[in-house]
Design an enzyme around this catalytic site. Structure first.
Site, mmCIF file in Angstrom:
data_model
loop_
_atom_site.group_PDB
_atom_site.id
_atom_site.type_symbol
_atom_site.label_atom_id
_atom_site.label_comp_id
_atom_site.label_asym_id
_atom_site.label_seq_id
_atom_site.Cartn_x
_atom_site.Cartn_y
_atom_site.Cartn_z
ATOM 1 N NE ARG A 564 47.946 10.227 74.586
ATOM 2 C CZ ARG A 564 47.975 11.391 73.955
ATOM 3 N NH1 ARG A 564 47.556 12.489 74.577
ATOM 4 N NH2 ARG A 564 48.397 11.463 72.715
ATOM 5 C CB SER A 628 54.183 4.122 68.291
ATOM 6 O OG SER A 628 53.162 5.068 68.438
ATOM 7 C CG ASP A 682 54.870 7.186 67.133
ATOM 8 O OD1 ASP A 682 55.336 6.762 66.060
ATOM 9 O OD2 ASP A 682 55.503 7.098 68.217
HETATM 10 C C1 GLC Z 1 59.914 2.885 67.506
HETATM 11 C C2 GLC Z 1 58.885 2.277 66.587
HETATM 12 C C3 GLC Z 1 58.372 3.331 65.643
HETATM 13 C C4 GLC Z 1 57.887 4.531 66.412
HETATM 14 C C5 GLC Z 1 58.995 5.043 67.300
HETATM 15 C C6 GLC Z 1 58.577 6.235 68.129
HETATM 16 O O1 GLC Z 1 61.008 3.231 66.741
HETATM 17 O O2 GLC Z 1 59.458 1.232 65.890
HETATM 18 O O3 GLC Z 1 57.324 2.827 64.892
HETATM 19 O O4 GLC Z 1 57.507 5.533 65.532
HETATM 20 O O5 GLC Z 1 59.423 4.030 68.161
HETATM 21 O O6 GLC Z 1 57.547 5.914 68.996
#
Ligand code: GLC
Ligand code: BG6
Ligand code: GLC
Length: 899
Positions: A564, A628, A682
């Site tokens: 997004r 993320s 995230d």
């Molecule tokens: C995966 C990523 C992590 C993120 C999670 C949720 O574990 O490594 O950084 O927070 O996914 O999206």
């Protein structure tokens, strides 16, 4: 009754043909025959007149048939069922024997005229073969009118005795219980007795489950090891017995002590049982037809009298006009009344004739016997202390005929209704079918079968019916049902075993929590940080928002289900508000797994589209990048990607600073400039968003495509960052928990398969047991295994089941939703290309449940470790804290974290 009269006339004419031919003699014989015929006619007319109401024309029978058709519909409908007289009980027997049944079984057969214990051996050495051994046991009045415990103890004792005599006590047997009374079943091995019928009236059994009572009684015999697997009505047993020899058999009828019928109904017509494919046997309990008054116009004073003198007045009114337990008594009541009126025995009445049950069905059968009938009648009447004349005997015989003919007629009408229903269900113009039939009245009454067959054929001329006598009673059929149940039990066990590997005990969960706690510490310590599986990455976010933030920002959100681009407008002060505008863009697989440059160029392309779309292309806005994936940060706006997780695998990114890569891509495009101020995980974004509302929020949790947590840690505990004052948010990257094998004892072979098929084998083991991207894959692996074992999808692995990723999080969540009826689950599966039966759907739902329950429990244990750590950090007895949560799994799933 016209045809009955005709029959008797034919008998008398046969007397004539037997006489030798000599004119004089012939004349004398003719005279005699005339006299005899005349005498007979007079008697018959007299009885016919007296029993006018019992002689049912075909028009009346067709009317009864129509009424019974309506009763069946009522009994099957959800709303009408509770008040329906004809109960139409589902039996959970779904198929006719197909020849694959085999094994050794025990059977109990209780509720007919005789109680039997049997051993049935079904083998299939090239040719099907059934061997039976059995023994009858008495059912004295103390038992049939005693209490429930005594009854079931007695049944268990007889079984033990039988096993003793046959010398089979050492072996374990599956057992089928033929129990010939109306029972409500919700599965094969359960039956709640609705009410006693016939000559049973045992206290404390009504409205209880007879199977558990039997099991309870059997437990008292330590040396007997049987598995009670099926409860079967005698009609069902009969249908199955006959079905073994004739696959066309789809109706079972009993005309014995009681009367009843069962037949195979379409599942889609059975409201009381979920599911709509295939058929299920329905025990009609037609004996209760008329209990709501619907046959009152056909019942005579004798029927009312029988009913009043019975142990269940007002109940089983149809049965009381038909079955063996009542026929003799009906005849007696009629004879008594006729004698009282001076129409029989010169008006003389004996004590025996006044005594209830002195005439039995076997007497009725004997009196109607071909040739010897009149002689038998005379003897029976004399035994009753009467002195019958020739005329009396003829009249009494005709009474028997009318009563038993009415019985056959009524059965025929109800059976014709069932046959019509079967024909209409199958949308056939002509139905060819077989009716399995049994019962003492049908078997021992000399004329009964042929009368019944004839009337049925007349009432339903468009059905070709074969009547098949069940030679070996209903026990053989009960063994067939038990064989199927046995197979289901073993299949169920296999499924349960598989799902059990997903169950976590409290001890397991405490261990997970403790191990997680250890790993958190390793990650924070200088010496162990580099090798820790839970990376504990400092984020350089040192405080949660305090509500004074304001301005316009751009945000990118990469790494969840959706990519997004957002515009965020924050106002502070009294008119504090946050407004967001966003657009979702797709990232094609070839870009996620292509080169780093392509990926970042694509991202910038999307930003350009968004700016254009929002009409703000010229503005140089600050940009926050929610990325993320695990990043090693040296400041808030610097983050080197440690390694890709989830579905990303773009080359030349690992070890590189993602902010730099984004800046370079913007430069390459050379269309606009942006001020990249922060890169956040995230989890951190989630904590901050929630922190804006609730200052107590110091943990951010993502349960989405991936799984991860961040939390505010004391600076003094973070050895790898200088300084001891205040707090900093740590991105735990707990998805990597277990990568050193520390939770391998709870990983199943399905987890390992999912891991091996992933982009990062061996990595993110905890994430692979807990997050949306993998749960569906675990489910798919289990389904493949179940199918390979023939436990699902008829053993056929379809193309879609072979396809990775078909079970997206949203489907899992849908399937597990409580409100969803099985049919809807089935529809979802069908959308996914999985052609499932309702039974399959139940199993799939269970599998989804087991997998996602484990996921929620594991996350719960992980969160507990973090919360506990925070409590200890602050030296508190009790900690009050808010966890900010986000992610598709958490948001869509009906039960996630219902810890
Ligand atoms: C995966 C990523 C992590 C993120 C999670 C949720 O574990 O490594 O950084 O927070 O996914 O999206
Ligand atoms: C038998 C069945 O053959 O028929 C019994 O095995 C059933 O279970 C019986 O109850 C019905 O006939 P009757 O005449 O014994 O009630
Ligand atoms: C009674 C019972 C029924 C049984 C029938 C024949 O009607 O209620 O369950 O099938 O007798 O035995």
């Amino acid at each position: 009754m016209r045809s009955a009269t005709l029959e008797l006339l034919i008998h008398s004419s046969s007397v004539t043909t037997e006489t030798p031919i000599s004119f004089k003699k012939m004349f004398a014989v003719h005279l005699l025959a005339f006299y005899f015929t005349k005498l007979k006619e007079d008697q018959i007319k007299k009885v016919d007149r007296f029993l006018y109401h019992m002689r049912l024309s075909d028009d009346v029978l067709l009317d009864v048939m129509t009424r019974f058709q309506a009763e069946m519909v009522k009994g099957l409908e959800r709303d009408a069922h509770p008040t329906a007289a004809v109960k139409m009980l589902p039996t959970f027997v779904r198929s006719i024997p197909d020849g694959s049944e085999k094994g050794d079984f025990l059977a109990l057969d209780l509720g007919g005229s005789k109680f039997r214990v049997l051993k049935v051996k079904v083998s299939e050495d090239g040719k099907q073969n059934v061997q039976m051994e059995s023994q009858f046991y008495p059912t004295p009045k103390e038992i049939t009118h005693g209490n429930g415990t005594e009854l079931f103890d007695y049944v268990a004792d007889c079984l033990a005795d039988f096993m003793e005599t046959k010398n089979i006590k050492h072996k374990k047997f599956p057992l089928g219980f033929t129990f010939s009374f109306p029972c409500i079943q919700t599965k094969l091995d359960e039956g709640v007795l609705l009410s006693w019928t016939k000559y049973f009236k045992v206290r404390g059994v009504q409205e209880t489950d007879v199977i558990s009572s039997l099991r309870h009684a059997l437990r008292k015999h330590k040396d007997v090891d049987v598995d009670v697997l099926a409860l079967v009505n005698d009609t069902v047993g009969t249908m199955m017995t006959c079905g073994y020899d004739d696959q066309r058999c789809e109706v079972g009828v009993i005309i014995g002590t009681g009367t009843n019928a069962c037949y195979m109904e379409e599942m889609s017509n059975i409201d009381l049982v979920e599911g709509d494919e295939g058929r299920m046997c329905i025990n009609t309990e037609w004996g209760a037809f008329g209990d709501d008054g619907s046959l009152d116009d056909l019942r005579t004073e004798f029927d009312r009298e029988i009913d009043l003198g019975s142990i269940n007045p007002g109940k089983q009114l149809f049965e009381k006009m038909i079955s063996g337990l009542y026929l003799g008594e009906l005849v007696r009541l009629i004879l008594l009344k006729m004698a009282k009126k001076g129409l029989l025995f010169n008006g003389k009445i004996s004590t025996a004739l006044r005594t209830k049950d002195k005439i039995e069905t076997k007497h009725v059968a004997a009196m109607e016997k071909h040739k010897k009938g009149l002689q038998n009648t005379k003897e029976i009447l004399m035994e009753l202390g009467l002195t019958p004349s020739e005329e009396d005997c003829i009249a009494v015989q005709h009474v028997c005929t009318i009563v038993s003919f009415r019985s056959a007629n009524l059965c025929a009408a109800a059976l014709a209704a069932i046959l019509t229903r079967l024909r209409e269900n199958k949308k056939l113009i002509r139905l060819r079918t077989t009716v399995g039939i049994d019962g003492t009245l049908y078997k021992t009454h000399p004329q009964y079968p042929k009368r019944l067959h004839k009337v049925v054929r007349r009432l339903v001329p468009n059905c070709d019916v074969r009547f098949l006598l069940s030679e070996s009673g209903s026990a053989k059929g009960a063994a067939m049902v038990t064989a199927v149940a046995c197979r289901l039990v073993s299949q169920r066990k296999q499924i349960d075993d598989i799902l059990a590997s997903f169950e976590l005990s409290k001890e397991n969960l405490i261990e997970v929590k403790n191990k997680m706690r250890e790993e958190l510490e390793y990650g924070l310590k200088k010496e162990t940080h580099a090798t820790a599986t839970v990376k504990m990455l400092p984020t350089y976010v040192c405080g949660t928002p305090d509500g004074t933030e304001k301005g316009k920002f751009l945000a990118l959100d990469l790494g969840g289900t959706n990519f997004r681009v957002l515009l965020v407008k924050i106002r502070s002060g009294r008119r504090k508000s946050v407004r967001m505008y966003n657009k979702i863009f797709a990232i094609p697989l070839e870009i996620m797994q292509g080169t780093g440059e392509e990926l970042f160029d694509h991202i910038v392309q999307c930003i350009a589209d968004f700016l254009e779309y929002m009409g703000i292309k010229g503005a140089r806005l600050p940009l926050g990048f929610t990325f993320s994936f695990p990043c090693r940060q040296a400041s808030i706006d610097k983050g080197a990607l440690v390694e890709w997780t989830k579905g990303f695998k773009a080359t030349d990114c690992e070890g590189e600073d993602v902010v730099d890569m984004l800046r370079e891509a913007i430069k390459r495009r050379n269309e606009f400039d942006l001020d990249i101020v922060a890169v956040v995980n995230d989890t951190v974004g989630t904590m901050m968003t929630c922190g804006y509302e609730d200052p107590n929020c110091e943990i951010g949790f993502i349960a989405g495509t991936g799984s991860n947590v961040c939390y505010m840690e004391e600076m003094k505990n973070i050895e790898i960052v200088e300084g001891t004052e205040g707090k900093m948010c740590i991105n735990t990257e707990w998805g990597g928990f277990g990568d050193n094998g520390c939770i391998d004892s709870i990983r199943t072979k399905y987890d390992k398969e999912v891991d091996e098929g992933s982009l990062n084998p061996g990595k993110q083991r905890y994430e692979k047991m807990t997050s949306g991207m993998y749960l569906g894959e675990i489910v798919r692996q289990i389904l493949i295994d179940l199918t390979n074992h023939g436990l699902l999808f008829r053993g056929q692995i379809s193309e879609s089941l072979r396809t990775r990723g078909i079970f997206e999080t949203k489907f899992l969540s849908h399937i597990e939703s409580d409100q969803l009826a099985l049919l809807q689950v089935r529809r979802i599966l069908q959308q996914l290309g999985l052609d499932s039966t309702c039974d399959d759907s139940i199993i799939v739902k269970e599998v989804c449940g087991a997998v996602s329950k484990r996921a929620a429990q594991l996350c719960g244990a992980g969160l507990a470790a973090i919360v506990e750590k925070k409590r200890e950090n602050r030296n508190l007895e009790h900690l009050k804290i808010t966890v900010g949560v986000d992610g598709t799994l958490y948001k869509l799933h009906p039960h996630h974290l219902g810890l």
